[in-house]
Scaffold this motif. Structure first.
Motif, PDB file in Angstrom:
ATOM      1  N   THR A 161      93.533  78.578  -4.400  1.00  0.00           N
ATOM      2  CA  THR A 161      94.208  79.046  -5.600  1.00  0.00           C
ATOM      3  C   THR A 161      93.143  79.384  -6.643  1.00  0.00           C
ATOM      4  OG1 THR A 161      94.401  76.854  -6.615  1.00  0.00           O
ATOM      5  CG2 THR A 161      96.158  77.529  -5.135  1.00  0.00           C
ATOM      6  N   SER A 162      93.563  80.069  -7.675  1.00  0.00           N
ATOM      7  CA  SER A 162      92.645  80.470  -8.729  1.00  0.00           C
ATOM      8  C   SER A 162      92.100  79.240  -9.453  1.00  0.00           C
ATOM      9  CB  SER A 162      93.388  81.368  -9.715  1.00  0.00           C
ATOM     10  OG  SER A 162      92.560  81.770 -10.768  1.00  0.00           O
ATOM     11  N   GLY A 163      90.826  79.324  -9.875  1.00  0.00           N
ATOM     12  CA  GLY A 163      90.203  78.205 -10.575  1.00  0.00           C
ATOM     13  C   GLY A 163      89.773  78.579 -11.971  1.00  0.00           C
ATOM     14  N   SER A 164      89.925  77.660 -12.922  1.00  0.00           N
ATOM     15  CA  SER A 164      89.599  77.949 -14.317  1.00  0.00           C
ATOM     16  C   SER A 164      88.105  78.123 -14.541  1.00  0.00           C
ATOM     17  CB  SER A 164      90.128  76.831 -15.224  1.00  0.00           C
ATOM     18  OG  SER A 164      89.553  75.591 -14.872  1.00  0.00           O
ATOM     19  N   THR A 165      87.277  77.626 -13.618  1.00  0.00           N
ATOM     20  CA  THR A 165      85.827  77.759 -13.777  1.00  0.00           C
ATOM     21  C   THR A 165      85.304  79.045 -13.163  1.00  0.00           C
ATOM     22  OG1 THR A 165      85.349  76.620 -11.695  1.00  0.00           O
ATOM     23  CG2 THR A 165      85.571  75.261 -13.662  1.00  0.00           C
ATOM     24  N   GLY A 166      86.179  79.847 -12.582  1.00  0.00           N
ATOM     25  CA  GLY A 166      85.748  81.053 -11.901  1.00  0.00           C
ATOM     26  C   GLY A 166      85.556  80.862 -10.420  1.00  0.00           C
ATOM     27  N   THR A 167      85.646  79.624  -9.956  1.00  0.00           N
ATOM     28  CA  THR A 167      85.517  79.320  -8.535  1.00  0.00           C
ATOM     29  C   THR A 167      86.889  78.961  -7.974  1.00  0.00           C
ATOM     30  OG1 THR A 167      83.289  78.466  -8.869  1.00  0.00           O
ATOM     31  CG2 THR A 167      84.406  77.829  -6.841  1.00  0.00           C
ATOM     32  N   PRO A 168      87.308  79.570  -6.854  1.00  0.00           N
ATOM     33  CA  PRO A 168      88.609  79.239  -6.270  1.00  0.00           C
ATOM     34  C   PRO A 168      88.712  77.750  -5.934  1.00  0.00           C
ATOM     35  CG  PRO A 168      87.670  81.185  -5.227  1.00  0.00           C
ATOM     36  CD  PRO A 168      86.590  80.600  -6.083  1.00  0.00           C
ATOM     37  N   LYS A 169      89.923  77.205  -6.094  1.00  0.00           N
ATOM     38  CA  LYS A 169      90.164  75.793  -5.794  1.00  0.00           C
ATOM     39  C   LYS A 169      90.763  75.675  -4.390  1.00  0.00           C
ATOM     40  CE  LYS A 169      92.847  75.181  -9.343  1.00  0.00           C
ATOM     41  NZ  LYS A 169      93.702  74.606 -10.406  1.00  0.00           N
ATOM     42  N   GLY A 170      90.111  74.898  -3.532  1.00  0.00           N
ATOM     43  CA  GLY A 170      90.600  74.691  -2.178  1.00  0.00           C
ATOM     44  C   GLY A 170      91.694  73.645  -2.132  1.00  0.00           C
ATOM     45  N   VAL A 171      92.790  73.974  -1.437  1.00  0.00           N
ATOM     46  CA  VAL A 171      93.927  73.061  -1.309  1.00  0.00           C
ATOM     47  C   VAL A 171      94.090  72.691   0.166  1.00  0.00           C
ATOM     48  CG1 VAL A 171      96.381  72.708  -1.737  1.00  0.00           C
ATOM     49  CG2 VAL A 171      95.064  74.216  -3.239  1.00  0.00           C
ATOM     50  N   PRO A 172      93.753  71.447   0.543  1.00  0.00           N
ATOM     51  CA  PRO A 172      93.921  71.029   1.930  1.00  0.00           C
ATOM     52  C   PRO A 172      95.349  70.551   2.185  1.00  0.00           C
ATOM     53  CG  PRO A 172      92.831  69.302   0.682  1.00  0.00           C
ATOM     54  CD  PRO A 172      93.082  70.426  -0.282  1.00  0.00           C
ATOM     55  N   ILE A 173      95.990  71.084   3.207  1.00  0.00           N
ATOM     56  CA  ILE A 173      97.349  70.700   3.582  1.00  0.00           C
ATOM     57  C   ILE A 173      97.291  69.986   4.923  1.00  0.00           C
ATOM     58  CG2 ILE A 173      99.685  71.512   4.040  1.00  0.00           C
ATOM     59  CD1 ILE A 173      98.805  71.938   1.166  1.00  0.00           C
ATOM     60  N   THR A 174      97.811  68.772   4.969  1.00  0.00           N
ATOM     61  CA  THR A 174      97.690  67.948   6.170  1.00  0.00           C
ATOM     62  C   THR A 174      98.829  68.209   7.156  1.00  0.00           C
ATOM     63  OG1 THR A 174      98.997  66.074   5.355  1.00  0.00           O
ATOM     64  CG2 THR A 174      96.648  66.140   4.738  1.00  0.00           C
ATOM     65  N   HIS A 175      98.608  67.767   8.385  1.00  0.00           N
ATOM     66  CA  HIS A 175      99.663  67.851   9.394  1.00  0.00           C
ATOM     67  C   HIS A 175     100.881  67.038   8.963  1.00  0.00           C
ATOM     68  CE1 HIS A 175      97.430  70.022  12.534  1.00  0.00           C
ATOM     69  NE2 HIS A 175      96.373  69.353  12.113  1.00  0.00           N
ATOM     70  N   ALA A 176     100.652  65.910   8.290  1.00  0.00           N
ATOM     71  CA  ALA A 176     101.779  65.097   7.815  1.00  0.00           C
ATOM     72  C   ALA A 176     102.559  65.830   6.729  1.00  0.00           C
ATOM     73  CB  ALA A 176     101.270  63.748   7.299  1.00  0.00           C
ATOM     74  N   ASN A 177     101.855  66.489   5.793  1.00  0.00           N
ATOM     75  CA  ASN A 177     102.537  67.306   4.783  1.00  0.00           C
ATOM     76  C   ASN A 177     103.457  68.312   5.456  1.00  0.00           C
ATOM     77  OD1 ASN A 177      99.501  67.646   2.783  1.00  0.00           O
ATOM     78  ND2 ASN A 177     101.125  66.142   2.557  1.00  0.00           N
ATOM     79  N   LEU A 178     102.922  69.001   6.452  1.00  0.00           N
ATOM     80  CA  LEU A 178     103.655  70.078   7.121  1.00  0.00           C
ATOM     81  C   LEU A 178     104.758  69.551   8.015  1.00  0.00           C
ATOM     82  CD1 LEU A 178     100.440  72.100   7.775  1.00  0.00           C
ATOM     83  CD2 LEU A 178     102.396  72.998   6.505  1.00  0.00           C
ATOM     84  N   ALA A 179     104.550  68.362   8.618  1.00  0.00           N
ATOM     85  CA  ALA A 179     105.594  67.785   9.455  1.00  0.00           C
ATOM     86  C   ALA A 179     106.846  67.525   8.638  1.00  0.00           C
ATOM     87  CB  ALA A 179     105.099  66.492  10.108  1.00  0.00           C
ATOM     88  N   HIS A 180     106.666  66.946   7.456  1.00  0.00           N
ATOM     89  CA  HIS A 180     107.828  66.693   6.605  1.00  0.00           C
ATOM     90  C   HIS A 180     108.489  68.008   6.214  1.00  0.00           C
ATOM     91  CE1 HIS A 180     110.214  65.843   3.030  1.00  0.00           C
ATOM     92  NE2 HIS A 180     110.314  64.612   3.487  1.00  0.00           N
ATOM     93  N   TYR A 181     107.677  68.983   5.831  1.00  0.00           N
ATOM     94  CA  TYR A 181     108.229  70.252   5.368  1.00  0.00           C
ATOM     95  C   TYR A 181     109.024  70.955   6.455  1.00  0.00           C
ATOM     96  CZ  TYR A 181     108.577  74.966   3.530  1.00  0.00           C
ATOM     97  OH  TYR A 181     109.071  76.169   3.095  1.00  0.00           O
ATOM     98  N   PHE A 182     108.461  71.090   7.638  1.00  0.00           N
ATOM     99  CA  PHE A 182     109.149  71.856   8.676  1.00  0.00           C
ATOM    100  C   PHE A 182     110.323  71.098   9.290  1.00  0.00           C
ATOM    101  CE2 PHE A 182     105.213  74.439   8.552  1.00  0.00           C
ATOM    102  CZ  PHE A 182     105.817  75.671   8.329  1.00  0.00           C
ATOM    103  N   HIS A 183     110.292  69.779   9.275  1.00  0.00           N
ATOM    104  CA  HIS A 183     111.498  69.030   9.658  1.00  0.00           C
ATOM    105  C   HIS A 183     112.615  69.308   8.662  1.00  0.00           C
ATOM    106  CE1 HIS A 183     110.697  66.463  13.174  1.00  0.00           C
ATOM    107  NE2 HIS A 183     109.439  66.518  12.796  1.00  0.00           N
ATOM    108  N   PHE A 184     112.262  69.381   7.393  1.00  0.00           N
ATOM    109  CA  PHE A 184     113.269  69.704   6.377  1.00  0.00           C
ATOM    110  C   PHE A 184     113.797  71.126   6.583  1.00  0.00           C
ATOM    111  CE2 PHE A 184     114.414  71.210   2.053  1.00  0.00           C
ATOM    112  CZ  PHE A 184     115.422  70.294   1.775  1.00  0.00           C
ATOM    113  N   MET A 185     112.906  72.054   6.925  1.00  0.00           N
ATOM    114  CA  MET A 185     113.343  73.427   7.206  1.00  0.00           C
ATOM    115  C   MET A 185     114.277  73.474   8.414  1.00  0.00           C
ATOM    116  SD  MET A 185     112.020  75.313   4.826  1.00  0.00           S
ATOM    117  CE  MET A 185     112.299  73.881   3.758  1.00  0.00           C
TER     118      MET A 185
END
Length: 518
Positions: A161-185
């Motif tokens: 995502t965009s970063g206020s310092t001019g450097t993009p901010k990395g967002v790590p998404i875990t398998h557990a994050n995604l497991a909950h999301y796609f089960h909900f889907m």
């Protein structure tokens, strides 16, 4: 099916493989591959990634446009047990290098365009292995026999995502994050192997993961939507057999301008989903009439909360009465999460405030912990994500988006830190200082207007320089030179005054050359 806490993201592709082995996993024009073909390539390339000259990569960059190499490369990285980092071959080299370094990418899967970019990166001293399946033979002796196991807390992919310092901010998404999301889907939708999904989002956008993995989990087909398709969107969707549409709301305005929103023009759609920008009530109404047999939903979610975290199911009977300032509700927060509305003093509010959320879809934090401050906050023994979005709770308990509470804006689906644009403009020749304003346009979208001091410059020259550091989608088109910035009574830059001036600039014709005096 495994328990969700043990469910890796690639399990969705394997599920689709079991349901529809000979079915098309994706189509990009004439580029088509079945589930069996993608599975074979992913095992082959996944094994090759584990036999690079360096140690097996912890993170694999996929530097390719939509197509077989990009899609199979994503699955290959997951099969190899690595973190996948989607990269755009047309992004500025400096930005791509920053992303690779921040995510610890040591191997790239590239198409022809990506191979040229990788050569430039290596020429600048970046040490990274390159797998170019379209240009070199991949040793079948290294192929995996099955995907490698991963830990629930392991990172499935990293997006930026965009970063206020001019450097993009990395967002790590875990398998557990995604497991909950796609089960909900799975519980929310009734997708089947007969469905055909639009794939409108760039692979560096989190919503692209919905396009792909919801389709693949159902054994369905994902179809890339080229820009030319918007000239006659109903015809393209009908020809491709699309039944599930997902895009930013900007697509509605585009379809309207080209005559694609007449009543009943898209009777074949079963689901119409929108995210990434505020959805206007009028746009939802028009799209629903054009696709009367589809269920329309307005989804909302920052990347940090795993694709989408709320949803509102549109009803022509009740939804218009819930709209605020002409905007559709974003709905209820996904099951298993808690949320707070906080007022200007950081105290809980009942009906309106800044939205904070905690729960299993919340990423552990940014790749650089220094970016966490003010965003990931411990409160009452839990870590909450501060979205920076102001919302209102309406009569039925759903939430409605009101706008940003900070210096971020959304442009064509990008969540942009205005400070990043400011810093990039300051790096242009002759510029002393810059202030970027996000201003509404006539069609309800947001445009970036740059006010700057220093030497007046041609807008085209500034845009050329900014393309060296900013993705094309967030390069501003409006530039306005000022001798000095206006100040408010507190001797700070008068941003409110600049917003008014930006709104007036957007109502007039765009300057063809030069810059207008302040």
């Amino acid at each position: 099916m495994a328990e969700k806490s043990e469910w890796p993201l690639y399990e969705l592709f394997l599920r689709g493989l079991g349901k529809s082995p000979g079915g098309a996993a994706f189509r990009v024009g004439a580029d088509v591959a079945t589930y069996e073909q993608v599975h074979h390539l992913a095992l082959l390339w996944g094994g090759a990634l584990l036999h690079t000259p360096a140690t097996p990569p912890a993170a694999v960059g996929v530097l390719a446009a939509k197509g077989t190499i990009a899609y199979a490369g994503i699955v290959a990285g997951l099969y190899a047990g690595a973190t996948v980092v989607p990269l755009h071959p047309d992004f500025p080299i400096a930005r791509t290098r920053q992303m690779i370094a921040a995510a610890g990418v040591s191997a790239l899967v590239v198409d022809e365009r990506g191979r040229k970019v990788a050569a430039e990166l290596r020429g600048e001293g970046l040490e990274v292995s390159v797998l170019a399946p379209g240009a070199e033979r991949v040793d079948p002796g290294h192929a995996l026999s099955r995907p490698r196991p991963v830990e629930p807390g392991g990172v499935a992919y990293v997006l930026y995502t965009s970063g206020s310092t001019g450097t993009p901010k990395g967002v790590p998404i875990t398998h557990a994050n995604l497991a909950h999301y796609f089960h909900f889907m799975d519980r929310r939708y009734d997708f089947t192997p007969r469905d055909v999904f639009s794939q409108t989002f760039d692979l560096t956008f989190d919503c692209a993961m919905f396009d792909l993995f919801c389709a693949w989990g159902a054994g369905a087909t994902s179809v890339a939507v080229p820009s030319l398709a918007y000239r006659n969107l109903p015809r393209f969707l009908a020809e491709q057999g699309v039944t599930v549409w997902f895009s930013t709301p900007s697509a509605i305005s585009m379809a309207r301008r080209t005559g694609g929103l007449a009543p009943d023009m898209m009777p074949f759609l079963r689901w119409s989903l929108f995210a990434g920008e505020a959805l206007k009530c009028a746009d939802a109404t028009d799209w629903q009439r054009a696709a009367p047999r589809s269920v329309l939903e307005n989804l909302y979610g920052p990347t940090e909360l795993t694709i989408t975290i709320t949803g509102h199911r549109w009803s022509e009977r009740t939804s218009p009465g819930l709209c605020v300032n002409g905007l559709s509700p974003i709905g209820f927060v996904n099951d298993g999460h808690d949320h707070l509305l906080l007022d200007g003093q950081g105290q809980p509010a009942s009906t309106e405030g800044e939205l904070w959320i905690t729960g299993p879809q919340t990423t552990p934090g940014y790749l650089d912990p220094r970016n966490d401050e003010g965003r990931f906050v411990e409160r009452d023994g839990r870590v909450w994500y501060n979205t920076g979005d102001r919302v209102r709770r309406v009569a039925n308990g759903e939430l409605v988006y009101l706008g940003r509470a900070d210096a971020q804006v959304q442009v064509q689906g990008w969540r942009v830190e205005l400070a990043e644009i400011d810093q990039a403009v300051r790096g242009c020749a002759g510029i002393e200082d810059a202030v970027t304003i996000g201003a509404p346009t006539g069609d309800g979208s947001t445009a970036l207007v740059v006010f700057y001091t220093g030497t007046p410059a041609q807008p085209s020259d500034l845009a050329v320089q900014l393309r060296r550091t900013l993705p094309p989608g967030i390069v501003p088109r409006r530039y306005h030179h000022l001798a000095e910035f206006p100040l408010n009574p507190n001797r700070k830059v008068d941003r409110a005054g600049l917003r008014d001036r930006a709104a007036k600039l957007l109502t007039g014709p765009a300057p063809s050359s030069g810059s207008r005096p302040g």
